[in-house]
Design an enzyme around this catalytic site. Structure first.
Site, PDB file in Angstrom:
ATOM      1  N   HIS A  37       0.861  -1.160   0.000  1.00 41.08           N
ATOM      2  CA  HIS A  37       0.000   0.000   0.000  1.00 41.08           C
ATOM      3  C   HIS A  37       0.903   1.217   0.000  1.00 41.08           C
ATOM      4  CE1 HIS A  37      -2.690  -3.074   1.881  1.00 41.08           C
ATOM      5  NE2 HIS A  37      -3.591  -2.480   1.109  1.00 41.08           N
ATOM      6  N   SER A 113      -7.057   2.963  -5.986  1.00 40.08           N
ATOM      7  CA  SER A 113      -7.238   3.224  -4.556  1.00 40.08           C
ATOM      8  C   SER A 113      -7.432   1.907  -3.829  1.00 40.08           C
ATOM      9  CB  SER A 113      -8.474   4.097  -4.328  1.00 40.08           C
ATOM     10  OG  SER A 113      -9.656   3.365  -4.600  1.00 40.08           O
ATOM     11  N   ASP A 114      -7.234   1.939  -2.524  1.00 41.46           N
ATOM     12  CA  ASP A 114      -7.627   0.813  -1.710  1.00 41.46           C
ATOM     13  C   ASP A 114      -9.157   0.793  -1.710  1.00 41.46           C
ATOM     14  OD1 ASP A 114      -7.558  -1.367  -0.009  1.00 41.46           O
ATOM     15  OD2 ASP A 114      -6.024  -0.501   1.279  1.00 41.46           O
ATOM     16  N   PHE A 115      -9.741  -0.299  -1.306  1.00 40.62           N
ATOM     17  CA  PHE A 115     -11.186  -0.489  -1.415  1.00 40.62           C
ATOM     18  C   PHE A 115     -11.973   0.410  -0.465  1.00 40.62           C
ATOM     19  CE2 PHE A 115      -9.749  -3.429  -4.163  1.00 40.62           C
ATOM     20  CZ  PHE A 115     -10.509  -4.553  -4.398  1.00 40.62           C
TER      21      PHE A 115
END
Length: 192
Positions: A37, A113-115
Site C-alpha cells: 500500500h 485506490s484501496d477499497f
C-alpha cells in the site's frame, strides 16, 4: 507494508528485492502486478486515520525504497494507502502519486485506490494522480464526469488516467500468447 503477515519483513532492501522478484515472476505470466500500500502504511489498526511524518532521508530510505525497487522491476499498477502522510491522505497526495511515483520514478502504469474509503474526495484524488477508484464508485464515475464538466477537475488529468489504464491493459493482453487450460485451476500439483 501495513500487515505483518503480508510482507517479507521490515528491512527495506530485503522487501525491495523480494517484491521485485515477485513483480517479475507475476508479470512474466502476463498478469498485472499491483504493489501496495503506497505508502507509509505500517499501522493496521489505525490505518484510516494515522498521520505518518518522516524526514526526507527516512522517507526515501525506509518507506519508499522498496516501492522504487518494484517500480524499477516493472510493476504495472500501484495501490495507494488509506493513511495520511504529512497531513494528506496518500490517495490524495500529489506529492506521492504525481511528483514521486509518476514524475521522479517515471511510473507509466496506473494507480488504484484501496477499497471503499481509498478515495474521499472526487477532485482532490483525481488531481493528485488517482487513476481508478476501487471497488465501488463513490467519488469517481458520474461525480468525476460532473467535476470535469464543471471545470473542477482537469480533463487532461482524466485523459492521462484513461491512457495509463488502457495502455497497460493492452500491453498485457497483447503479450498474453499462452493458452491456459481450466484443468490447472485447483489441480493437484498447485494444491500441493
Amino acid at each position: 507494508m501495513g500487515r505483518s503477515q503480508e510482507t517479507y519483513g521490515e528491512e527495506s532492501f530485503h522487501i525491495g528485492q523480494m517484491g521485485s522478484a515477485l513483480v517479475r515472476g507475476v508479470q512474466e505470466e502476463n498478469v498485472i502486478a499491483c504493489i501496495k500500500h503506497f505508502a507509509f502504511n505500517s499501522m493496521e489498526r489505525s490505518r484510516f486515520k494515522v498521520n505518518v511524518t518522516a524526514d526526507k532521508r527516512t522517507e526515501r530510505e525506509v518507506y519508499l525504497s522498496h516501492f522504487k525497487d518494484c517500480i524499477d522491476a516493472g510493476a504495472a499498477s500501484v495501490m495507494s494507502a488509506y493513511n495520511l502522510y504529512q497531513g494528506k491522505h496518500c490517495s490524495h497526495s500529489d506529492y506521492l502519486l504525481n511528483k514521486v511515483l509518476k514524475g521522479e520514478w517515471d511510473f507509466d502504469g496506473f494507480v488504484i485506490s484501496d477499497f471503499f474509503l481509498g478515495v474521499r474526495d472526487t477532485v482532490e484524488a483525481a488531481d493528485a494522480g488517482m487513476d481508478i477508484e476501487m471497488c465501488h464508485t463513490l467519488y469517481f464515475g458520474d461525480k468525476l464526469i460532473k467535476a470535469v464538466k464543471e471545470g473542477k477537475a482537469s480533463e487532461d488529468r482524466i485523459n492521462d488516467a484513461a491512457i495509463r489504464i488502457v495502455r497497460t491493459l493492452l500491453a498485457f493482453t497483447e503479450a498474453d500468447d499462452k493458452e491456459h487450460s481450466k484443468d490447472v485451476i485447483s489441480c493437484k500439483e498447485h494444491i500441493e
